[in-house]
Design a protein around this motif. Sequence first.
Motif, PDB file in Angstrom:
ATOM      1  N   CYS A   1      -4.869 -30.001  11.930  1.00 18.01           N
ATOM      2  CA  CYS A   1      -6.251 -29.479  11.699  1.00 18.01           C
ATOM      3  C   CYS A   1      -6.684 -28.757  13.101  1.00 18.01           C
ATOM      4  CB  CYS A   1      -7.129 -30.959  11.623  1.00 18.01           C
ATOM      5  SG  CYS A   1      -6.961 -31.588   9.979  1.00 18.01           S
ATOM      6  N   ASP A   2      -7.679 -28.081  13.054  1.00 17.92           N
ATOM      7  CA  ASP A   2      -8.126 -27.348  13.985  1.00 17.92           C
ATOM      8  C   ASP A   2      -9.288 -28.056  14.983  1.00 17.92           C
ATOM      9  OD1 ASP A   2     -10.590 -27.058  12.663  1.00 17.92           O
ATOM     10  OD2 ASP A   2     -10.246 -24.868  12.294  1.00 17.92           O
ATOM     11  N   PHE A   3     -10.081 -27.415  15.617  1.00  8.78           N
ATOM     12  CA  PHE A   3     -10.907 -27.982  16.645  1.00  8.78           C
ATOM     13  C   PHE A   3     -11.947 -28.673  15.529  1.00  8.78           C
ATOM     14  CE2 PHE A   3     -12.355 -23.923  16.037  1.00  8.78           C
ATOM     15  CZ  PHE A   3     -13.742 -23.965  15.718  1.00  8.78           C
ATOM     16  N   SER A   4     -12.296 -28.135  14.592  1.00 11.83           N
ATOM     17  CA  SER A   4     -13.214 -28.792  13.879  1.00 11.83           C
ATOM     18  C   SER A   4     -13.018 -29.954  12.919  1.00 11.83           C
ATOM     19  CB  SER A   4     -13.901 -27.560  12.873  1.00 11.83           C
ATOM     20  OG  SER A   4     -12.900 -27.309  11.760  1.00 11.83           O
ATOM     21  N   LYS A   5     -11.622 -30.425  13.047  1.00 13.34           N
ATOM     22  CA  LYS A   5     -11.070 -31.471  12.585  1.00 13.34           C
ATOM     23  C   LYS A   5     -10.794 -31.135  11.071  1.00 13.34           C
ATOM     24  CE  LYS A   5     -12.676 -35.134  15.743  1.00 13.34           C
ATOM     25  NZ  LYS A   5     -13.261 -33.900  16.629  1.00 13.34           N
ATOM     26  N   ARG A   6     -10.858 -29.842  10.672  1.00 17.22           N
ATOM     27  CA  ARG A   6     -10.516 -29.459   9.273  1.00 17.22           C
ATOM     28  C   ARG A   6      -9.205 -28.799   9.239  1.00 17.22           C
ATOM     29  NH1 ARG A   6     -14.393 -30.312   5.391  1.00 17.22           N
ATOM     30  NH2 ARG A   6     -16.443 -30.871   6.223  1.00 17.22           N
TER      31      ARG A   6
END
Length: 257
Positions: free
Chosen positions: A19-24
């Motif tokens: 997942c990326d910084f957006s937690k997605r």
Amino acid sequence: MEKLSNIGSYLFLAEPFHCDFSKRLFIGHLGNHLLNAADYHSSERGYGMDYLNTINKTWVLSRLAIEMDEMPEMYTRFNVESWVDGVMKFFTSRNFKVIGEDGIVYGYGKSVWAMIDTETRQPTDIFAIRDGLIKEYVETEHECPIEKSSRVKMGGDAELVRTIPTYYNDVDINGHINSVKYIEHVMDLWDLDWYKAHRVKRFEIAYIAESHQGDNLSFYRSENAVTDGLTDFSVRITKTNSDGEEVEVCRSRILFK
């Protein structure tokens, strides 16, 4: 062999380090899950790579379109449904539906695949495999409401954004640059600040020629007119061969919301 259902459903997890910084989930990792679902579906039904490799054949991805209303959050379990909705002599079309355990539909995918001979690298007759077994699994009633991949147009003003080398980790089981690696490299053309203000609504990629470890890949980007309120970009990827000639290997289109 027992006849299975036309539609396969496979459970995945949005692992935290995918997942990326957006937690997605990164769209590249989602792409991997879609390709895995395609492999599981075809292998269970007798025309997957586990069988094809024994007769010097394999599937290669030709086109992929992913359209998402949202991406699964970290630790979310979700299913990828996959089914074949059309077959021709050299190509087959396959759809995907990404759906949460709670029934939420995250989005859909459409893809086109070719079967090739692993020695000649040329397309081979899909109907010659197990007496056209794949025709028994064509499903045309299951909904996949997104558009097919468009013909990505590039203007003459496309900007060279960067050129990168390719290495061991870029190469897949078919010996050429991994389909998903192109997706990851395309997404890296925008920085973190861009993604703090935009998310990918639709991603398309069309594969034109193979590239291999050691090739240098160049990425050209152009911005199109706004489409349905979405910021619209096209990307062309080329490789430079041993003669110094620049050869196009794929094109991509990205719509940001």
